[in-house]
Design a protein around this motif. Structure first.
Motif, mmCIF file in Angstrom:
data_model
loop_
_atom_site.group_PDB
_atom_site.id
_atom_site.type_symbol
_atom_site.label_atom_id
_atom_site.label_comp_id
_atom_site.label_asym_id
_atom_site.label_seq_id
_atom_site.Cartn_x
_atom_site.Cartn_y
_atom_site.Cartn_z
ATOM 1 N N UNK A 135 0.807 -1.216 0.000
ATOM 2 C CA UNK A 135 0.000 0.000 0.000
ATOM 3 C C UNK A 135 0.842 1.269 0.000
ATOM 4 N N UNK A 136 2.046 1.214 0.542
ATOM 5 C CA UNK A 136 2.905 2.401 0.508
ATOM 6 C C UNK A 136 3.850 2.383 -0.695
ATOM 7 N N UNK A 137 4.289 1.193 -1.114
ATOM 8 C CA UNK A 137 5.230 1.109 -2.224
ATOM 9 C C UNK A 137 4.650 1.671 -3.517
ATOM 10 N N UNK A 138 3.350 1.529 -3.730
ATOM 11 C CA UNK A 138 2.762 1.821 -5.033
ATOM 12 C C UNK A 138 2.469 3.302 -5.282
ATOM 13 N N UNK A 139 2.537 4.134 -4.224
ATOM 14 C CA UNK A 139 2.198 5.551 -4.417
ATOM 15 C C UNK A 139 3.167 6.503 -3.718
ATOM 16 N N UNK A 140 3.472 6.238 -2.467
ATOM 17 C CA UNK A 140 4.319 7.149 -1.703
ATOM 18 C C UNK A 140 5.745 7.112 -2.276
ATOM 19 N N UNK A 141 6.332 8.287 -2.427
ATOM 20 C CA UNK A 141 7.651 8.381 -3.046
ATOM 21 C C UNK A 141 7.584 8.695 -4.528
ATOM 22 N N UNK A 142 6.385 8.644 -5.092
ATOM 23 C CA UNK A 142 6.164 9.048 -6.482
ATOM 24 C C UNK A 142 5.693 10.503 -6.497
ATOM 25 N N UNK A 143 5.582 11.138 -7.659
ATOM 26 C CA UNK A 143 5.155 12.540 -7.708
ATOM 27 C C UNK A 143 3.851 12.802 -6.964
ATOM 28 N N UNK A 144 3.815 13.910 -6.214
ATOM 29 C CA UNK A 144 2.634 14.342 -5.470
ATOM 30 C C UNK A 144 2.147 15.674 -6.058
ATOM 31 N N UNK A 181 10.064 10.012 2.982
ATOM 32 C CA UNK A 181 8.779 9.556 2.452
ATOM 33 C C UNK A 181 7.661 9.522 3.497
ATOM 34 N N UNK A 182 7.992 9.110 4.725
ATOM 35 C CA UNK A 182 6.950 8.778 5.694
ATOM 36 C C UNK A 182 6.867 9.729 6.881
ATOM 37 N N UNK A 183 7.837 10.609 7.038
ATOM 38 C CA UNK A 183 7.833 11.538 8.169
ATOM 39 C C UNK A 183 7.660 12.975 7.690
ATOM 40 N N UNK A 184 8.511 13.406 6.776
ATOM 41 C CA UNK A 184 8.422 14.775 6.266
ATOM 42 C C UNK A 184 7.244 14.902 5.291
ATOM 43 N N UNK A 185 6.688 16.097 5.197
ATOM 44 C CA UNK A 185 5.621 16.339 4.229
ATOM 45 C C UNK A 185 6.196 16.257 2.823
ATOM 46 N N UNK A 186 5.620 15.431 1.945
ATOM 47 C CA UNK A 186 6.192 15.293 0.601
ATOM 48 C C UNK A 186 6.006 16.577 -0.196
ATOM 49 N N UNK A 187 7.000 16.952 -0.988
ATOM 50 C CA UNK A 187 6.892 18.169 -1.799
ATOM 51 C C UNK A 187 5.942 17.976 -2.971
ATOM 52 N N UNK A 188 5.347 19.080 -3.422
ATOM 53 C CA UNK A 188 4.461 19.041 -4.585
ATOM 54 C C UNK A 188 5.314 19.029 -5.853
ATOM 55 N N UNK A 189 4.983 18.143 -6.760
ATOM 56 C CA UNK A 189 5.719 18.037 -8.022
ATOM 57 C C UNK A 189 5.190 19.070 -9.009
ATOM 58 N N UNK A 190 6.075 19.848 -9.567
ATOM 59 C CA UNK A 190 5.682 20.849 -10.561
ATOM 60 C C UNK A 190 5.766 20.208 -11.957
ATOM 61 N N UNK A 191 4.673 20.227 -12.669
ATOM 62 C CA UNK A 191 4.631 19.625 -13.995
ATOM 63 C C UNK A 191 4.255 20.705 -15.008
ATOM 64 N N UNK A 192 5.219 21.457 -15.420
ATOM 65 C CA UNK A 192 4.980 22.567 -16.341
ATOM 66 C C UNK A 192 4.503 22.007 -17.687
ATOM 67 N N UNK A 193 3.384 22.517 -18.155
ATOM 68 C CA UNK A 193 2.871 22.103 -19.443
ATOM 69 C C UNK A 193 1.855 20.981 -19.404
ATOM 70 N N UNK A 194 1.715 20.318 -18.232
ATOM 71 C CA UNK A 194 0.767 19.211 -18.124
ATOM 72 C C UNK A 194 -0.506 19.603 -17.415
#
Length: 336
Positions: free
Chosen positions: A224-233, A322-335
């Motif tokens: 449940x954590x491997x599939x989403x956490x650590x990927x773009x947010x 991944x699990x303690x700090x607030x994950x940063x927002x991924x900037x996707x310019x153009x998408x």
């Protein structure tokens, strides 16, 4: 000039057309039968598991624990997941019945909150911070070793407790129904251990319940954590179009026989396909997987895949991030 949003809609429409063609060419057995058969076999195997626990032979007793544990996770994870998405049958009425059975009777959770938290939030807002970002799985006050190795044992205990807490926020009639079905499931499990398996005391019956219900708790939490956490947010205001959100924020694990059976392809090796087409059964997700992966690669979109061991090592090494700090927002310019 084509707008990014319209391009995303066009890409998703093209992919849906290809997948729809595969689904239409598939038989009922492929669409629903295979997964229904797996769930039926799990139900039919339960008596053998309970009877094995009567044996004084350690190996036979251990076999009983394994049978009951694997069957429990097949019914509670695979069954609940498919039923919540309405992927077991095309009948809305039977989908509701199966959801009540697998989620409330088997899993000891509430069907309403399973649908709200998983379908309406996680799927609708995959990796959007504060909405569908899998934050319910983050426990910042636990260190990495406690979380990865000890916390999974709490799942069979915490699940019914959280369900009872949720009952306070539900309509009285619905809350009473959920409480009755959850109690039915737990009491039936206890009664069978006492009267069929021959447990000699309440403590031994409760211990067997705990062991079987926590048998696959570790991979369940990890997946449940491997599939989403650590990927773009993403933030709600800047989240990309659906096809970009799912291709960027979802990851497939390789096929693992026991987990394929107990959790289902849509949770393990076809999670990208499942997030793009959540009403498809596990078997159909596996069937359309080549179509989806080829399409995303053709359009130069991400198709995330990684091994269980690699993700495990990654989370141990970057747990704080991944699990303690607030994950940063991924900037996707153009998408956007």
């Amino acid at each position: 000039m084509e707008l990014p949003g319209r391009r995303g809609e066009a890409l998703l429409g093209e992919l849906e057309t290809r997948v729809r063609a595969v689904v239409r060419a598939s038989s009922w057995w492929e669409r629903h039968g295979v997964d229904c058969a797996i769930l039926a076999l799990s139900l039919l195997a339960l008596p053998a598991g309970f009877l094995c626990l009567r044996s004084g032979n350690v190996l036979v007793f251990a076999l009983g624990i394994i049978i009951l544990g694997v069957c429990h996770y097949t019914l509670t994870v695979k069954g609940s997941h498919l039923a919540t998405h309405g992927a077991l049958t095309e009948s809305k009425r039977w989908s509701k019945i199966w959801a009540l059975f697998f989620v409330e009777v088997c899993t000891a959770f509430t069907a309403e909150y399973a649908n709200y938290g998983h379908v309406k939030m996680h799927h609708a807002y995959t990796n959007v911070l504060g909405l569908g970002d899998s934050s319910t799985w983050r426990l910042p006050y636990l260190n990495r070793y406690v979380y990865m190795f000890l916390a999974p044992f709490l799942i069979p205990i915490v699940t019914p407790l959280v369900a009872v807490e949720r009952l306070r926020k539900m309509e009285p009639a619905v809350a009473l129904r959920s409480l009755g079905l959850i109690s039915l499931g737990l009491c039936s499990h206890y009664w069978l251990l006492m009267n069929v398996s021959g447990c000699t005391s309440p403590g031994s019956a409760l211990a067997c319940m705990f062991i079987t219900r926590s048998l696959l708790a570790h991979p369940y939490l990890h997946v449940n954590i491997f599939q989403h956490i650590g990927l773009p947010m993403f933030s709600l205001d800047t989240k990309p179009q659906r096809i970009h959100m799912m291709s960027l924020g979802v990851l497939n694990l390789p096929r693992l026989p026991v987990l394929d059976w107990a959790f289902g392809h849509s949770i393990i090796s076809c999670h990208v396909e499942h997030h793009l087409f959540p009403r498809l059964s596990d078997n159909m997700c596996l069937k359309v997987k080549p179509v989806v992966s080829q399409f995303l690669q053709e359009k130069q979109l991400p198709y995330n895949e990684d091994s269980y061991l690699a993700r495990f090592r990654l989370f141990l090494s970057r747990y704080e991030e991944f699990m303690v700090q607030a994950p940063p927002i991924t900037e996707l310019v153009g998408l956007q």
